[in-house]
Design a protein around this motif. Structure first.
Motif, PDB file in Angstrom:
ATOM      1  N   ALA A  16       0.854  -1.184   0.000  1.00  0.00           N
ATOM      2  CA  ALA A  16       0.000   0.000   0.000  1.00  0.00           C
ATOM      3  C   ALA A  16       0.891   1.236   0.000  1.00  0.00           C
ATOM      4  O   ALA A  16       1.958   1.232   0.615  1.00  0.00           O
ATOM      5  N   ILE A  17       0.428   2.248  -0.709  1.00  0.00           N
ATOM      6  CA  ILE A  17       1.163   3.516  -0.728  1.00  0.00           C
ATOM      7  C   ILE A  17       0.147   4.599  -0.383  1.00  0.00           C
ATOM      8  O   ILE A  17      -0.934   4.651  -0.963  1.00  0.00           O
ATOM      9  N   GLY A  18       0.471   5.423   0.611  1.00  0.00           N
ATOM     10  CA  GLY A  18      -0.483   6.460   0.979  1.00  0.00           C
ATOM     11  C   GLY A  18       0.061   7.345   2.076  1.00  0.00           C
ATOM     12  O   GLY A  18       1.221   7.203   2.485  1.00  0.00           O
ATOM     13  N   ARG A  19      -0.805   8.249   2.548  1.00  0.00           N
ATOM     14  CA  ARG A  19      -0.388   9.147   3.628  1.00  0.00           C
ATOM     15  C   ARG A  19      -0.831   8.560   4.963  1.00  0.00           C
ATOM     16  O   ARG A  19      -1.877   7.918   5.057  1.00  0.00           O
ATOM     17  N   ALA A  20      -0.016   8.827   6.000  1.00  0.00           N
ATOM     18  CA  ALA A  20      -0.334   8.286   7.315  1.00  0.00           C
ATOM     19  C   ALA A  20      -1.534   9.005   7.900  1.00  0.00           C
ATOM     20  O   ALA A  20      -1.634  10.226   7.847  1.00  0.00           O
ATOM     21  N   HIS A  21      -2.437   8.216   8.435  1.00  0.00           N
ATOM     22  CA  HIS A  21      -3.492   8.817   9.239  1.00  0.00           C
ATOM     23  C   HIS A  21      -3.413   8.238  10.644  1.00  0.00           C
ATOM     24  O   HIS A  21      -3.686   7.054  10.845  1.00  0.00           O
ATOM     25  N   LEU A  22      -3.002   9.068  11.581  1.00  0.00           N
ATOM     26  CA  LEU A  22      -2.823   8.578  12.951  1.00  0.00           C
ATOM     27  C   LEU A  22      -4.150   8.522  13.680  1.00  0.00           C
ATOM     28  O   LEU A  22      -4.908   9.484  13.667  1.00  0.00           O
ATOM     29  N   LEU A  23      -4.396   7.409  14.301  1.00  0.00           N
ATOM     30  CA  LEU A  23      -5.639   7.273  15.063  1.00  0.00           C
ATOM     31  C   LEU A  23      -5.309   7.097  16.529  1.00  0.00           C
ATOM     32  O   LEU A  23      -4.614   6.158  16.904  1.00  0.00           O
ATOM     33  N   ARG A  24      -5.793   8.013  17.328  1.00  0.00           N
ATOM     34  CA  ARG A  24      -5.611   7.867  18.778  1.00  0.00           C
ATOM     35  C   ARG A  24      -6.779   7.009  19.294  1.00  0.00           C
ATOM     36  O   ARG A  24      -7.819   6.935  18.644  1.00  0.00           O
ATOM     37  N   PRO A  25      -6.620   6.427  20.471  1.00  0.00           N
ATOM     38  CA  PRO A  25      -7.699   5.549  20.960  1.00  0.00           C
ATOM     39  C   PRO A  25      -9.067   6.220  20.936  1.00  0.00           C
ATOM     40  O   PRO A  25     -10.046   5.629  20.504  1.00  0.00           O
ATOM     41  N   ALA A  26      -9.137   7.502  21.346  1.00  0.00           N
ATOM     42  CA  ALA A  26     -10.446   8.167  21.394  1.00  0.00           C
ATOM     43  C   ALA A  26     -11.060   8.254  20.010  1.00  0.00           C
ATOM     44  O   ALA A  26     -12.258   8.090  19.820  1.00  0.00           O
ATOM     45  N   ALA A  27     -10.189   8.479  19.027  1.00  0.00           N
ATOM     46  CA  ALA A  27     -10.696   8.676  17.673  1.00  0.00           C
ATOM     47  C   ALA A  27     -11.318   7.417  17.099  1.00  0.00           C
ATOM     48  O   ALA A  27     -12.083   7.451  16.150  1.00  0.00           O
ATOM     49  N   LEU A  28     -11.002   6.284  17.708  1.00  0.00           N
ATOM     50  CA  LEU A  28     -11.528   5.029  17.174  1.00  0.00           C
ATOM     51  C   LEU A  28     -12.999   4.856  17.453  1.00  0.00           C
ATOM     52  O   LEU A  28     -13.654   4.035  16.847  1.00  0.00           O
ATOM     53  N   GLU A  29     -13.480   5.666  18.405  1.00  0.00           N
ATOM     54  CA  GLU A  29     -14.874   5.443  18.777  1.00  0.00           C
ATOM     55  C   GLU A  29     -15.874   6.111  17.840  1.00  0.00           C
ATOM     56  O   GLU A  29     -17.061   5.992  18.017  1.00  0.00           O
ATOM     57  N   VAL A  30     -15.389   6.869  16.895  1.00  0.00           N
ATOM     58  CA  VAL A  30     -16.340   7.521  15.996  1.00  0.00           C
ATOM     59  C   VAL A  30     -16.210   6.939  14.593  1.00  0.00           C
ATOM     60  O   VAL A  30     -15.234   6.283  14.270  1.00  0.00           O
ATOM     61  N   GLN A  31     -17.218   7.251  13.795  1.00  0.00           N
ATOM     62  CA  GLN A  31     -17.181   6.780  12.408  1.00  0.00           C
ATOM     63  C   GLN A  31     -16.168   7.565  11.594  1.00  0.00           C
ATOM     64  O   GLN A  31     -15.941   8.749  11.852  1.00  0.00           O
ATOM     65  N   HIS A  32     -15.569   6.922  10.616  1.00  0.00           N
ATOM     66  CA  HIS A  32     -14.627   7.604   9.734  1.00  0.00           C
ATOM     67  C   HIS A  32     -15.075   7.423   8.301  1.00  0.00           C
ATOM     68  O   HIS A  32     -15.118   6.305   7.827  1.00  0.00           O
ATOM     69  N   TYR A  33     -15.413   8.499   7.644  1.00  0.00           N
ATOM     70  CA  TYR A  33     -15.653   8.395   6.207  1.00  0.00           C
ATOM     71  C   TYR A  33     -15.416   9.761   5.586  1.00  0.00           C
ATOM     72  O   TYR A  33     -15.415  10.780   6.267  1.00  0.00           O
ATOM     73  N   LEU A  34     -15.170   9.742   4.295  1.00  0.00           N
ATOM     74  CA  LEU A  34     -14.935  11.004   3.595  1.00  0.00           C
ATOM     75  C   LEU A  34     -16.244  11.399   2.923  1.00  0.00           C
ATOM     76  O   LEU A  34     -16.914  10.555   2.335  1.00  0.00           O
ATOM     77  N   VAL A  35     -16.583  12.682   3.043  1.00  0.00           N
ATOM     78  CA  VAL A  35     -17.837  13.103   2.415  1.00  0.00           C
ATOM     79  C   VAL A  35     -17.539  13.655   1.017  1.00  0.00           C
ATOM     80  O   VAL A  35     -16.471  14.220   0.779  1.00  0.00           O
ATOM     81  N   ALA A  36     -18.456  13.438   0.109  1.00  0.00           N
ATOM     82  CA  ALA A  36     -18.261  13.898  -1.264  1.00  0.00           C
ATOM     83  C   ALA A  36     -18.257  15.431  -1.286  1.00  0.00           C
ATOM     84  O   ALA A  36     -18.873  16.071  -0.427  1.00  0.00           O
ATOM     85  N   GLN A  37     -17.578  15.999  -2.277  1.00  0.00           N
ATOM     86  CA  GLN A  37     -17.436  17.458  -2.402  1.00  0.00           C
ATOM     87  C   GLN A  37     -18.784  18.168  -2.216  1.00  0.00           C
ATOM     88  O   GLN A  37     -18.910  19.121  -1.450  1.00  0.00           O
ATOM     89  N   GLU A  38     -19.813  17.662  -2.887  1.00  0.00           N
ATOM     90  CA  GLU A  38     -21.099  18.374  -2.851  1.00  0.00           C
ATOM     91  C   GLU A  38     -21.794  18.245  -1.480  1.00  0.00           C
ATOM     92  O   GLU A  38     -22.760  18.943  -1.212  1.00  0.00           O
ATOM     93  N   GLN A  39     -21.271  17.372  -0.626  1.00  0.00           N
ATOM     94  CA  GLN A  39     -21.903  17.241   0.700  1.00  0.00           C
ATOM     95  C   GLN A  39     -21.129  17.979   1.786  1.00  0.00           C
ATOM     96  O   GLN A  39     -21.546  18.006   2.932  1.00  0.00           O
ATOM     97  N   VAL A  40     -20.006  18.586   1.383  1.00  0.00           N
ATOM     98  CA  VAL A  40     -19.129  19.178   2.395  1.00  0.00           C
ATOM     99  C   VAL A  40     -19.836  20.274   3.201  1.00  0.00           C
ATOM    100  O   VAL A  40     -19.804  20.278   4.433  1.00  0.00           O
ATOM    101  N   GLU A  41     -20.539  21.186   2.504  1.00  0.00           N
ATOM    102  CA  GLU A  41     -21.169  22.284   3.251  1.00  0.00           C
ATOM    103  C   GLU A  41     -22.264  21.767   4.184  1.00  0.00           C
ATOM    104  O   GLU A  41     -22.450  22.269   5.293  1.00  0.00           O
ATOM    105  N   ALA A  42     -22.989  20.746   3.738  1.00  0.00           N
ATOM    106  CA  ALA A  42     -24.037  20.169   4.598  1.00  0.00           C
ATOM    107  C   ALA A  42     -23.400  19.550   5.848  1.00  0.00           C
ATOM    108  O   ALA A  42     -23.939  19.636   6.955  1.00  0.00           O
ATOM    109  N   GLU A  43     -22.222  18.958   5.660  1.00  0.00           N
ATOM    110  CA  GLU A  43     -21.522  18.340   6.795  1.00  0.00           C
ATOM    111  C   GLU A  43     -21.035  19.426   7.762  1.00  0.00           C
ATOM    112  O   GLU A  43     -21.117  19.278   8.980  1.00  0.00           O
ATOM    113  N   VAL A  44     -20.545  20.553   7.183  1.00  0.00           N
ATOM    114  CA  VAL A  44     -20.108  21.677   8.017  1.00  0.00           C
ATOM    115  C   VAL A  44     -21.293  22.165   8.851  1.00  0.00           C
ATOM    116  O   VAL A  44     -21.197  22.398  10.054  1.00  0.00           O
ATOM    117  N   GLN A  45     -22.440  22.270   8.178  1.00  0.00           N
ATOM    118  CA  GLN A  45     -23.629  22.761   8.903  1.00  0.00           C
ATOM    119  C   GLN A  45     -24.054  21.796  10.004  1.00  0.00           C
ATOM    120  O   GLN A  45     -24.535  22.205  11.052  1.00  0.00           O
TER     121      GLN A  45
END
Ligand code: PEP
Ligand code: MG
Length: 580
Positions: A16-45
């Motif tokens: 695998a080739i990619g950038r490191a994403h560090l996960l601390r124990p607390a961060a594991l308790e939430v969902q992780h997903y990337l939102v599509a460009q057109e959904q970004v503002e809705a996610e901000v809201q």
């Protein structure tokens, strides 16, 4: 930044080739997903809305404070309010959503982790203690966010830099790892874990390259570092030079071409050159994984680790109906090919919930069948659900961790009870359903007559068999160097098991990690194993190997290996098999 290399234990072959994403124990308790460009503002809201609600909640608590409330209470609320309106919490996570497309929860915990780390470095004790307040504020916002999660979901592959990400963490539980499937993550690097820790098994199942037991990688690797993860040799190259990066891109492309070529074998039967058929089956953790088993043309499911339906649900265990539907959908998806459902194997490194209190020595504690026999209602519910699914295809039941005759008897009695109840209710099931024992405790391998008399088949769990025989915790990287799947003791136990099963005329499979290890394929089929169950990602490569061999050439070398108690002779024998 200067490039450096770290070494660990490769557990899921690939690159695998990619950038490191560090996960601390607390961060594991939430969902992780990337939102599509057109959904970004809705996610901000969505995050802004939660921030506003949190502020209103705090004001309400303020105004409801009784007149005689201690003055510190008001002061605490003030501190929380202050944090809530600080740009480090009120603004920075919004930027993370906009630039990196993280979902709101993930963006918030990412920022909170940064803040908490900064607080660690503060000298002033009073200020350092404010860490707990930040964590509480974060908790409040997260609670409000989770109510609106899943509304705008769906991972979309890569982040704003158009790169894939590699998760770097101290450890990731098997249940947490599941949430990374179908997302932008292409690899796992963990400080802890061993060859057959359940984290390793899940990464193999997901077909995601992983290197575990890296010691302190999560401290040495920085967020966003470029990484090359080579889980063939167990190496992680941090901040690689351009020329190395190019070399690995080529290797990755070659690997992808190789895998594509292998797909041509999907419909071919796994038959050796001298005409012996080897059943290659798939290990799966969830009903959805049946698709991956079909994609590689598995002869069936040799191990459905049903516990993954039960884990991480905060005590809300699946009902009979929910389980029935899950098993049935797997059985239907396999279109008549057998599905071996292993009954609940929880405990040790697969707790039902993270909060479950640890016992002194969980691997030897109340896990698997011991747990089920101690919770008869739960076990009966699962047996009923499996039996009901057996009306829709070929189902086998597999019992984990058996070691005593009375456990076999009690299990079979429970099964009879479940059958009896279903029959009374007029519910259909396979009356002749086959029940097998996992041979994964040395005591079981050494008292096989007790098993072959009462069971319809055996399946060897080499991961646990090795753990218990060599007395090494499979999840503990500090003893991972003692892991030896061809230790004479292990080979003797495997030999005893295959011979006892053959003598009794009952089928025997291997469903632990050894079955999917291409280094050992010749050894295992040479020893007489005819059923191997493994993660779908490994199946086609093993099939190609099976099709290349002539078992009749193996016998002299196998005899020599099994007669020897010298690791050198064993290793030499395995090399000789390879060279044939
Ligand atoms: C094993 O122990 O080898 C096995 C197949 O079961 P698990 O890895 O789920 O314990
Ligand atoms: Mg096991």
């Amino acid at each position: 930044m200067a490039s450096f290399t770290l070494q660990g234990i490769p557990v899921s072959r690939g690159i695998a080739i990619g950038r490191a994403h560090l996960l601390r124990p607390a961060a594991l308790e939430v969902q992780h997903y990337l939102v599509a460009q057109e959904q970004v503002e809705a996610e901000v809201q969505r995050l802004q809305k939660a921030l506003g609600q949190a502020e209103r909640e705090l004001q309400k608590i303020w105004s409801d404070l009784p007149a005689d409330a201690p003055s510190e209470l008001g002061a605490f609320l003030d501190v929380h309010s202050l944090f809530l309106s600080d740009p480090m919490i009120a603004q920075a996570p919004l930027e993370i959503i906009r630039t990196r497309h993280y979902n709101a929860e993930w963006a918030l915990v990412t920022q909170i982790d940064v803040l908490l780390e900064q607080f660690d470095e503060i000298e002033d004790e009073y200020l350092r203690d404010r860490k707990a307040d930040i964590a509480q504020v974060a908790e409040r916002i997260l609670k409000l966010l989770t109510g609106t999660a899943n509304t705008l979901n769906k991972p979309v592959g890569v982040d704003e830099l158009n790169t894939h990400m590699i998760v770097v963490a101290r450890d990731i539980s098997p249940a947490d790892m599941m949430q990374f499937q179908d997302s932008a993550f292409v690899g796992f690097v963990t400080d802890e874990g061993g060859h057959s820790s359940h984290t390793a098994i899940v990464s193999r199942s997901l077909g995601i390259p992983a290197v575990v037991g890296m010691g302190n990688a999560s401290h040495l690797i920085q967020q966003d570092d470029w990484l090359i993860l080579d889980s063939v040799s167990g190496v992680v190259i941090v901040a690689p030079e351009q020329i190395i990066l190019e070399e690995y891109r080529e290797k990755l492309a070659e690997l992808q071409r190789f895998r594509k070529r292998l797909t041509k074998l999907k419909k071919t039967s796994a038959v050796t050159r001298d005409g012996v058929t080897i059943e290659l089956l798939a290990n799966i953790e969830l009903p959805e994984h049946a698709a991956a088993a079909n994609e590689v043309g598995a002869a069936g499911v040799g191990l459905f680790r049903s516990e993954f339906l039960f884990m991480g649900r905060n005590g809300n265990l699946p009902t009979e109906e929910e389980q029935f539907l899950a098993y049935k959908s797997t059985v239907v998806a396999m279109k008549g090919r057998p599905v071996t459902i292993r009954t609940l194997d929880v405990g040790a490194d697969k707790p039902l919930d993270e909060t479950e209190s640890a016992t002194l020595n969980p691997a030897m504690g109340l896990r698997a069948i011991r747990y089920c026999l101690a919770e008869p209602q739960l076990f009966l519910t699962q047996l009923r659900a499996i039996l009901r699914a057996s009306a829709f295809g070929k189902v086998h039941i597999l019992i984990p961790m058996l070691s005593h005759a009375f456990e076999i008897d009690q299990t079979l009695a429970m099964l009879e009870q479940a059958k009896h109840l279903l029959a009374l209710q007029g519910i259909e099931f396979d009356h002749d359903i086959k029940v097998g024992a996992m041979i994964e405790v040395p005591a079981a391998a050494m008292s096989l007559p007790m098993f072959v008399k009462k069971m319809d088949f055996l399946s060897i769990g080499t991961n646990d068999l090795i753990q218990y025989t060599l007395a090494i915790d499979r999840a503990d990287y500090s003893v991972a160097h003692l892991y030896d799947d061809v230790h004479p003791a292990i080979l003797q136990l495997l030999d005893m098991t295959v011979k006892a099963a053959n003598k009794a005329g009952i089928p025997v499979a291997i469903c632990g990690g050894m079955a999917g290890d291409i280094r050992l394929t010749r050894l295992l089929i040479g020893m007489g194993f005819r059923e191997l169950s493994m993660p779908p990602a490994q199946l086609l490569e093993i099939k190609q190997e099976v099709m290349n061999v002539d078992i009749s050439q193996f016998s002299a070398i196998i005899k020599k290996i099994l007669r020897s108690y010298d690791p050198e002779v064993i290793a030499e024998g395995i090399r000789a098999l390879q060279a044939l």
